[in-house]
Design a protein around this motif. Structure first.
Motif, short mmCIF file in Angstrom:
data_model
loop_
_atom_site.label_atom_id
_atom_site.label_comp_id
_atom_site.label_asym_id
_atom_site.label_seq_id
_atom_site.Cartn_x
_atom_site.Cartn_y
_atom_site.Cartn_z
N ALA A 1 0.84 -1.21 0.00
CA ALA A 1 0.00 0.00 0.00
C ALA A 1 0.87 1.25 0.00
O ALA A 1 0.55 2.25 -0.66
N LEU A 2 1.98 1.23 0.72
CA LEU A 2 2.88 2.38 0.74
C LEU A 2 3.58 2.56 -0.61
O LEU A 2 3.83 3.69 -1.03
N HIS A 3 3.87 1.47 -1.30
CA HIS A 3 4.44 1.59 -2.65
C HIS A 3 3.42 2.23 -3.60
O HIS A 3 3.79 3.07 -4.43
N VAL A 4 2.16 1.83 -3.49
CA VAL A 4 1.13 2.45 -4.33
C VAL A 4 1.02 3.93 -3.99
O VAL A 4 0.97 4.79 -4.88
N ALA A 5 1.02 4.25 -2.70
CA ALA A 5 0.96 5.66 -2.28
C ALA A 5 2.15 6.44 -2.83
O ALA A 5 2.02 7.60 -3.22
N ARG A 6 3.32 5.80 -2.87
CA ARG A 6 4.51 6.47 -3.43
C ARG A 6 4.30 6.81 -4.90
O ARG A 6 4.63 7.92 -5.35
N CYS A 7 3.72 5.88 -5.65
CA CYS A 7 3.44 6.15 -7.06
C CYS A 7 2.41 7.26 -7.22
O CYS A 7 2.57 8.13 -8.09
N VAL A 8 1.40 7.26 -6.40
CA VAL A 8 0.38 8.32 -6.44
C VAL A 8 1.03 9.65 -6.05
O VAL A 8 0.72 10.70 -6.63
N CYS A 9 1.96 9.62 -5.11
CA CYS A 9 2.67 10.83 -4.70
C CYS A 9 3.46 11.41 -5.86
O CYS A 9 3.44 12.63 -6.09
N ARG A 10 4.13 10.57 -6.60
CA ARG A 10 4.89 11.05 -7.76
C ARG A 10 3.95 11.67 -8.81
O ARG A 10 4.27 12.67 -9.43
N ARG A 11 2.79 11.06 -8.98
CA ARG A 11 1.81 11.61 -9.92
C ARG A 11 1.30 12.96 -9.43
O ARG A 11 1.16 13.91 -10.20
N ALA A 12 1.02 13.05 -8.13
CA ALA A 12 0.57 14.33 -7.55
C ALA A 12 1.66 15.39 -7.72
O ALA A 12 1.36 16.54 -8.05
N GLU A 13 2.90 14.99 -7.52
CA GLU A 13 4.01 15.93 -7.69
C GLU A 13 4.06 16.44 -9.13
O GLU A 13 4.21 17.65 -9.37
N ARG A 14 3.89 15.54 -10.10
CA ARG A 14 3.90 15.97 -11.51
C ARG A 14 2.75 16.93 -11.79
O ARG A 14 2.91 17.91 -12.53
N ALA A 15 1.59 16.67 -11.19
CA ALA A 15 0.43 17.55 -11.40
C ALA A 15 0.67 18.93 -10.79
O ALA A 15 0.31 19.95 -11.39
N VAL A 16 1.29 18.99 -9.63
CA VAL A 16 1.58 20.28 -8.99
C VAL A 16 2.65 21.02 -9.78
O VAL A 16 2.58 22.24 -9.95
N VAL A 17 3.63 20.31 -10.30
CA VAL A 17 4.65 20.94 -11.15
C VAL A 17 4.00 21.51 -12.41
O VAL A 17 4.32 22.62 -12.83
N PHE B 1 8.65 5.44 0.24
CA PHE B 1 9.52 4.33 -0.14
C PHE B 1 10.19 3.72 1.09
O PHE B 1 10.17 2.51 1.30
N ILE B 2 10.77 4.59 1.90
CA ILE B 2 11.43 4.12 3.13
C ILE B 2 10.41 3.46 4.05
O ILE B 2 10.67 2.42 4.66
N GLY B 3 9.21 4.06 4.13
CA GLY B 3 8.15 3.49 4.96
C GLY B 3 7.76 2.10 4.52
O GLY B 3 7.44 1.24 5.35
N SER B 4 7.79 1.83 3.21
CA SER B 4 7.47 0.48 2.74
C SER B 4 8.51 -0.52 3.25
O SER B 4 8.15 -1.64 3.62
N ARG B 5 9.75 -0.11 3.29
CA ARG B 5 10.81 -1.00 3.81
C ARG B 5 10.64 -1.21 5.32
O ARG B 5 10.82 -2.33 5.82
N ILE B 6 10.28 -0.13 6.03
CA ILE B 6 10.04 -0.24 7.47
C ILE B 6 8.84 -1.17 7.72
O ILE B 6 8.87 -2.01 8.63
N ALA B 7 7.79 -1.03 6.92
CA ALA B 7 6.60 -1.88 7.07
C ALA B 7 6.93 -3.34 6.82
O ALA B 7 6.44 -4.23 7.54
N ASN B 8 7.76 -3.62 5.82
CA ASN B 8 8.16 -5.00 5.58
C ASN B 8 8.95 -5.56 6.75
O ASN B 8 8.72 -6.69 7.18
N ARG B 9 9.87 -4.78 7.26
CA ARG B 9 10.66 -5.23 8.42
C ARG B 9 9.74 -5.51 9.60
O ARG B 9 9.87 -6.53 10.28
N PHE B 10 8.78 -4.63 9.84
CA PHE B 10 7.82 -4.77 10.94
C PHE B 10 7.01 -6.06 10.79
O PHE B 10 6.70 -6.73 11.77
N ALA B 11 6.67 -6.42 9.54
CA ALA B 11 5.88 -7.62 9.27
C ALA B 11 6.73 -8.87 9.13
O ALA B 11 6.21 -9.96 8.89
N GLY B 12 8.05 -8.73 9.25
CA GLY B 12 8.93 -9.88 9.10
C GLY B 12 9.09 -10.33 7.66
O GLY B 12 9.44 -11.47 7.39
#
Length: 183
Positions: free
Chosen positions: A120-136, A160-171
């Motif tokens: 879910a955080l990876h999807v949010a990261r992609c949406v964030c990049r799209r939002a960034e492009r729209a604001v630019v 992106f970093i949060g997705s790695r933290i989430a994976n570590r948290f979930a083992g």
């Protein structure tokens, strides 16, 4: 606090226009409304990630981000308004540094996925990049405060970093890209 939304259905947009926070009206297909919609989708994507188990520090950081994104939305809906502050950007940058400091350095790209929260955080990261492009794109038509674009750029790093933290948290291990695996 007074009631902000007393009437949800207004029919004011039935002609394809929508009202901005300053009372002006623009087409629902305007660059400004597109950017606003992308930021709204980003906030909702983060909400999906927050529905999953996450470490408390990451959860707290993401809830703060959601509030910041509402500030950004307010900025986008009122032309000329500056709502995101340098302090909010600095807080986000500090989160990126702190969370990244907890992780092993990457030696290869990782594939999006792992735990549901990480995906879910990876999807949010992609949406964030799209939002960034729209604001630019909006910034090319009308001047947007630089803090807003910087914030979205840093936020994609946090997600992106949060997705790695989430994976570590979930083992769950991060799955590394294997160049040419299927060649």
């Amino acid at each position: 606090m007074s009631d902000r939304l007393t009437q949800i259905t207004t029919r004011g947009g039935d002609d394809g226009s929508t009202g901005l926070g300053d009372g002006s009206r623009v087409g629902k297909d305007s660059v400004r409304i597109h950017a606003l919609g992308e930021v709204d989708e980003l906030n909702s994507s983060i909400g999906v990630a927050l529905a999953e188990p996450l470490p408390p520090a990451l959860r707290d950081a993401l809830v703060r981000v959601q509030n910041d994104l509402f500030d950004l939305g307010g900025e986008l809906c009122i032309p000329g308004r500056e709502a995101l502050t340098e302090a909010q950007l600095a807080r986000l940058e500090a989160c990126v540094e702190a969370f990244n400091g907890e992780l092993e350095p990457l030696r290869e790209f990782i594939l999006p996925g792992g735990s549901r929260a990480a995906a879910a955080l990876h999807v949010a990261r992609c949406v964030c990049r799209r939002a960034e492009r729209a604001v630019v794109a909006l910034d090319k038509a009308e001047v947007i405060p630089a803090t807003s674009i910087k914030y979205l750029n840093r936020l994609s790093d946090l997600l992106f970093i949060g997705s790695r933290i989430a994976n570590r948290f979930a083992g769950q291990p991060d799955v590394l890209w294997q160049p040419g695996l299927n060649a």
